[in-house]
Design a protein around this motif. Structure first.
Motif, PDB file in Angstrom:
ATOM      1  N   PHE A 186      24.976 -25.510 -20.356  1.00 29.21           N
ATOM      2  CA  PHE A 186      23.575 -25.720 -20.706  1.00 29.21           C
ATOM      3  C   PHE A 186      23.431 -25.423 -22.190  1.00 29.21           C
ATOM      4  N   THR A 187      22.288 -25.741 -22.741  1.00 30.37           N
ATOM      5  CA  THR A 187      22.046 -25.440 -24.155  1.00 30.37           C
ATOM      6  C   THR A 187      20.977 -24.378 -24.270  1.00 30.37           C
ATOM      7  N   PHE A 188      21.209 -23.448 -25.180  1.00 30.20           N
ATOM      8  CA  PHE A 188      20.276 -22.341 -25.359  1.00 30.20           C
ATOM      9  C   PHE A 188      18.905 -22.817 -25.823  1.00 30.20           C
ATOM     10  N   ASP A 189      18.855 -24.007 -26.396  1.00 28.11           N
ATOM     11  CA  ASP A 189      17.580 -24.570 -26.865  1.00 28.11           C
ATOM     12  C   ASP A 189      16.465 -24.394 -25.847  1.00 28.11           C
ATOM     13  N   ASP A 190      16.781 -24.633 -24.599  1.00 29.86           N
ATOM     14  CA  ASP A 190      15.755 -24.674 -23.567  1.00 29.86           C
ATOM     15  C   ASP A 190      15.624 -23.364 -22.804  1.00 29.86           C
ATOM     16  N   TYR A 191      16.378 -22.373 -23.204  1.00 28.92           N
ATOM     17  CA  TYR A 191      16.462 -21.168 -22.401  1.00 28.92           C
ATOM     18  C   TYR A 191      15.950 -19.932 -23.131  1.00 28.92           C
ATOM     19  N   VAL A 192      15.495 -19.015 -22.329  1.00 31.90           N
ATOM     20  CA  VAL A 192      15.206 -17.666 -22.786  1.00 31.90           C
ATOM     21  C   VAL A 192      16.484 -16.848 -22.630  1.00 31.90           C
ATOM     22  N   VAL A 193      16.780 -16.037 -23.616  1.00 30.57           N
ATOM     23  CA  VAL A 193      17.987 -15.219 -23.572  1.00 30.57           C
ATOM     24  C   VAL A 193      17.598 -13.758 -23.734  1.00 30.57           C
ATOM     25  N   ALA A 194      18.275 -12.913 -23.011  1.00 27.81           N
ATOM     26  CA  ALA A 194      18.018 -11.483 -23.126  1.00 27.81           C
ATOM     27  C   ALA A 194      19.322 -10.715 -23.081  1.00 27.81           C
ATOM     28  N   TRP A 195      19.287  -9.557 -23.704  1.00 28.86           N
ATOM     29  CA  TRP A 195      20.381  -8.602 -23.602  1.00 28.86           C
ATOM     30  C   TRP A 195      19.879  -7.397 -22.809  1.00 28.86           C
ATOM     31  N   PHE A 196      20.697  -6.977 -21.891  1.00 24.49           N
ATOM     32  CA  PHE A 196      20.440  -5.770 -21.111  1.00 24.49           C
ATOM     33  C   PHE A 196      21.594  -4.803 -21.328  1.00 24.49           C
ATOM     34  N   ARG A 197      21.391  -3.568 -20.963  1.00 24.54           N
ATOM     35  CA  ARG A 197      22.490  -2.611 -20.995  1.00 24.54           C
ATOM     36  C   ARG A 197      22.358  -1.648 -19.822  1.00 24.54           C
ATOM     37  N   GLN A 198      23.503  -1.147 -19.429  1.00 20.74           N
ATOM     38  CA  GLN A 198      23.524  -0.195 -18.326  1.00 20.74           C
ATOM     39  C   GLN A 198      24.473   0.933 -18.667  1.00 20.74           C
ATOM     40  N   ALA A 199      23.901   2.116 -18.835  1.00 17.52           N
ATOM     41  CA  ALA A 199      24.689   3.307 -19.102  1.00 17.52           C
ATOM     42  C   ALA A 199      25.121   3.925 -17.771  1.00 17.52           C
ATOM     43  N   PRO A 200      26.184   4.710 -17.779  1.00 16.43           N
ATOM     44  CA  PRO A 200      26.654   5.328 -16.535  1.00 16.43           C
ATOM     45  C   PRO A 200      25.550   6.123 -15.854  1.00 16.43           C
ATOM     46  N   GLY A 201      25.356   5.860 -14.570  1.00 19.95           N
ATOM     47  CA  GLY A 201      24.370   6.594 -13.798  1.00 19.95           C
ATOM     48  C   GLY A 201      22.934   6.182 -14.043  1.00 19.95           C
ATOM     49  N   ARG A 202      22.729   5.115 -14.802  1.00 19.85           N
ATOM     50  CA  ARG A 202      21.366   4.685 -15.109  1.00 19.85           C
ATOM     51  C   ARG A 202      21.155   3.241 -14.685  1.00 19.85           C
ATOM     52  N   GLU A 203      19.907   2.874 -14.576  1.00 24.21           N
ATOM     53  CA  GLU A 203      19.581   1.501 -14.218  1.00 24.21           C
ATOM     54  C   GLU A 203      19.779   0.580 -15.419  1.00 24.21           C
ATOM     55  N   ARG A 204      19.970  -0.686 -15.119  1.00 24.46           N
ATOM     56  CA  ARG A 204      20.078  -1.666 -16.187  1.00 24.46           C
ATOM     57  C   ARG A 204      18.718  -1.821 -16.852  1.00 24.46           C
ATOM     58  N   GLU A 205      18.713  -1.832 -18.163  1.00 25.98           N
ATOM     59  CA  GLU A 205      17.451  -1.926 -18.895  1.00 25.98           C
ATOM     60  C   GLU A 205      17.507  -3.044 -19.925  1.00 25.98           C
ATOM     61  N   GLY A 206      16.352  -3.640 -20.162  1.00 22.75           N
ATOM     62  CA  GLY A 206      16.254  -4.687 -21.164  1.00 22.75           C
ATOM     63  C   GLY A 206      16.326  -4.093 -22.561  1.00 22.75           C
ATOM     64  N   VAL A 207      17.028  -4.761 -23.436  1.00 23.80           N
ATOM     65  CA  VAL A 207      17.195  -4.316 -24.810  1.00 23.80           C
ATOM     66  C   VAL A 207      16.512  -5.279 -25.781  1.00 23.80           C
ATOM     67  N   TYR A 208      16.737  -6.564 -25.570  1.00 27.12           N
ATOM     68  CA  TYR A 208      16.209  -7.572 -26.492  1.00 27.12           C
ATOM     69  C   TYR A 208      15.976  -8.852 -25.720  1.00 27.12           C
ATOM     70  N   TYR A 209      14.963  -9.570 -26.167  1.00 22.29           N
ATOM     71  CA  TYR A 209      14.556 -10.800 -25.487  1.00 22.29           C
ATOM     72  C   TYR A 209      14.189 -11.815 -26.544  1.00 22.29           C
ATOM     73  N   SER A 210      14.631 -13.049 -26.340  1.00 23.12           N
ATOM     74  CA  SER A 210      14.308 -14.098 -27.305  1.00 23.12           C
ATOM     75  C   SER A 210      14.069 -15.402 -26.569  1.00 23.12           C
ATOM     76  N   SER A 211      12.899 -15.969 -26.768  1.00 17.70           N
ATOM     77  CA  SER A 211      12.602 -17.243 -26.129  1.00 17.70           C
ATOM     78  C   SER A 211      12.818 -18.375 -27.113  1.00 17.70           C
ATOM     79  N   SER A 212      12.941 -19.558 -26.611  1.00 16.82           N
ATOM     80  CA  SER A 212      13.180 -20.722 -27.455  1.00 16.82           C
ATOM     81  C   SER A 212      11.956 -21.060 -28.294  1.00 16.82           C
ATOM     82  N   ASP A 213      10.772 -20.566 -27.899  1.00 16.76           N
ATOM     83  CA  ASP A 213       9.572 -20.841 -28.691  1.00 16.76           C
ATOM     84  C   ASP A 213       9.227 -19.687 -29.619  1.00 16.76           C
TER      85      ASP A 213
END
Length: 124
Positions: free
Chosen positions: A26-53
């Motif tokens: 697929f092409t990122f043009d049409d997609y929202v992209v995000a980075w998440f992270r998960q530290a040991p013993g912790r829930e996955r959390e959102g770090v950064y989010y970028s939409s195509s618009d």
């Protein structure tokens, strides 16, 4: 839809790393992209989010230190991480979806396509 994350490693406090997320099928043009992270013993959390618009969100904990770059021509999204701290140690994941989200922080359940994680370790 496939995502390939890379760029993790071991760095000292105050150092920098650049994570990349490459897309295929697929092409990122049409997609929202995000980075998440998960530290040991912790829930996955959102770090950064970028939409195509152009909508961008980031966690307060990374404000002024992390930034995201979208290279739609190469189908790569990069997370530049500067001034890293031990608390940034985690497995980092990139994720993508079609259509923006309307509630922040982004939730793991908002995204259906995930790359494999890449480990970032920040030593003190």
């Amino acid at each position: 839809v496939q995502l390939q994350a890379s760029g993790g490693g071991l760095v000292q406090t105050g150092g920098s790393l650049r994570l990349s997320c490459a897309a295929s099928g697929f092409t990122f043009d049409d997609y929202v992209v995000a980075w998440f992270r998960q530290a040991p013993g912790r829930e996955r959390e959102g770090v950064y989010y970028s939409s195509s618009d152009g909508v961008t969100w980031y966690a307060d904990s990374v404000k002024g230190r992390f930034s995201i770059f979208r290279d739609n021509a190469k189908n790569i999204v990069t997370l530049q991480m500067n001034n890293l701290k031990p608390e940034d140690t985690a497995v980092y994941y990139c994720a993508a979806r079609m259509g923006r989200i309307w509630s922040f922080p982004p939730s793991e359940s908002d995204f259906g396509s995930w790359g494999q994680g890449t480990l970032v370790t920040v030593s003190s």
